[in-house]
Each structure stands twice: as C-alpha cells, then as structure tokens.
Design a protein around this motif. Sequence first.
Motif, PDB file in Angstrom:
ATOM      1  N   THR A  88      -5.232  -1.464  -7.460  1.00 43.57           N
ATOM      2  CA  THR A  88      -6.006  -0.518  -7.234  1.00 43.57           C
ATOM      3  C   THR A  88      -5.548   0.858  -7.096  1.00 43.57           C
ATOM      4  O   THR A  88      -6.320   2.007  -7.366  1.00 43.57           O
ATOM      5  N   SER A  91       0.706  -1.345   0.172  1.00 46.93           N
ATOM      6  CA  SER A  91       0.106   0.100   0.089  1.00 46.93           C
ATOM      7  C   SER A  91       0.775   1.316  -0.018  1.00 46.93           C
ATOM      8  O   SER A  91       0.294   2.315   0.008  1.00 46.93           O
ATOM      9  N   GLU A 105      -2.624  -7.049  -6.482  1.00 49.48           N
ATOM     10  CA  GLU A 105      -3.576  -6.409  -5.770  1.00 49.48           C
ATOM     11  C   GLU A 105      -3.068  -5.342  -4.975  1.00 49.48           C
ATOM     12  O   GLU A 105      -3.489  -4.872  -3.796  1.00 49.48           O
ATOM     13  N   SER A 121      -2.039  -1.469  -3.941  1.00 47.28           N
ATOM     14  CA  SER A 121      -2.940  -0.352  -3.601  1.00 47.28           C
ATOM     15  C   SER A 121      -2.372   1.198  -3.701  1.00 47.28           C
ATOM     16  O   SER A 121      -2.949   2.199  -3.825  1.00 47.28           O
TER      17      SER A 121
END
Length: 288
Positions: free
Chosen positions: A149, A104, A121, A123
């Motif tokens: 994302t 992240s 995946e 972010s």
Amino acid sequence: MKTITFDQIKTSSIALEMEEIIPDEIYAWTEDDFAKYQVPIGNSRFPITDFFDITVEGEANGPEEVKMIFNGDLNRVKYIGCKMSAGEIICNGDVDLHVGAEMSGGHIKVNGNAAAHAGREMSGGLLEITGDTKEFTGASYIGEWRGMTGGEIIVYGNAGKQCGECLTGGKIRVKGNCDILAGIHMTKGIIEIDGDVNRWPGGQMKNGNIVIHGFLGRLLEGFVYEGLVEDPEVDGEVFKGKYIKYTGDIGLNGKGSLYLDAEANREKMSEYGEIDDEYTSIREYRNL
C-alpha cells in the motif's frame, strides 16, 4: 546510534523465524538479552546464539537509531524486518521468505537474492534487493486482496511472477526482467520495469500505472490501444521518450495505464500502422 551485528555460526535445515527481532522490539537490548532469547524454528525454540555471534555497539533511544547487520548464508532465515517501522537492516547474503513483509518504515537492504513474498503488504519504508526476487514481490498474502500500500521496493536484478499482485499504493522498480502477470489485480501505485517482461502484465488491474522500458512478450486482450505518447508524466514523474499507451483491463472496466517503450516494442507499432523510419531496431525477446 546502536549497531547490532549478527555473524552466522551455523545454518538450520528448518528456517529461523526472525519477525520478533526488529529495531522496534530490540533497540534497548544488550548482548545479555540476546543470550537469553530463543528464536522460533518450526514448533520449537532454540537459543539464537546457537546460530549467530551477536555484537552490540552503541546506544539507542528508539528503533530509528538502530542498524542491524546480518552476515552469512541467510537462505533459511525468514521474516527479516517483518513489521518493522523504523531503523535499518542490512543483509549480506541471500534471504528466505517474507523479508520486509508488512514493514511500515525504515530501510532494508539485501545484498543478495530474496525468496518469495519480499515486501509483502508493506505500507512504507524502502526495501532494496541487489539480486533477484522470486514470486509475489510486494504482493498480497495467500487469500488476501490487498498487497503493498505504500513505500518503495527496488529490485536490481530480475523479479519472479506476479510482482506487485494486488498493489494498492507505493512503487516497485525492477531494474532487470520480470516474469508473468506483473501488477495483476492492482488498483493503485506504479510498477516500473527496466528490462523485458515475459507476458500478461496488468491482468484484471482496475487502476494504477505500469511502465515497461524493455520488450513485452505478450499483452492481454483486455487492454485498449490509446496511441503513441511522448515524455509521459506518470505519478508526477516524466519518462523521457516515446511510449505506446494502453488502458485496461477493460474486462473489469479498469482505468489503469500501461506504457511500453516504443523502440523496444517496435513490432507492436506496426499493428496500428504507426511505424516509421525512426524505429530502426528491436530488442530481441529473452525467454525468462
């Protein structure tokens, strides 16, 4: 600033799983803490010091003040940087599966190649790979429908199949060539490919943008020709030059945009009777 250096002593035939060794978890660790730690390998755990000579220098008040450096043959070391939110990781060697998965924040740089599911995946943050990646870069995991994302992935070499599968945000930049089905099922974000693309980018995409500067081998029938555009602006970035624009995938009522460099894809212009003397060359397609 704390620097933690992992110098490889020996390799393992079964992959070491490093998802617990991220700046978020070990920013306060000393060399004694590492000496007590056992790394998962298959169904067992073994002392991490059996595989790495670990040196700790400096202090850190949080993960953002940590730099981790891995030196050696990391082909059997997976989950490097998995779920990290801050800090920096440098890998001087090829890495195994899931580097940067679910990260992240922070920065990971791989000075080598990466196996499948790099940046899976994620972010946020930045993942750089100086070599090639295998399949599913920035994609979803098996059985999931949401891939990357946010954040950014830069691949300086070539990317394998289904790069950016289920992309829902962020940016993937491939500076080399790309295999089949880049951006399949994507709903948002941008994929930019400097080199050639094998075939079928954007399959079943609903939204988002794919920009291809090289030659596209084959386009899916679900894309509608919109015309020749000059200096298109995509997600706030202007791409200089002339591009063939398509919209799709209409099989899903998709509103995604696919831009092909007009010069590199000169023969496609002839399909629409829009070829002119300005286009004098075409890049030869390389079978990936």
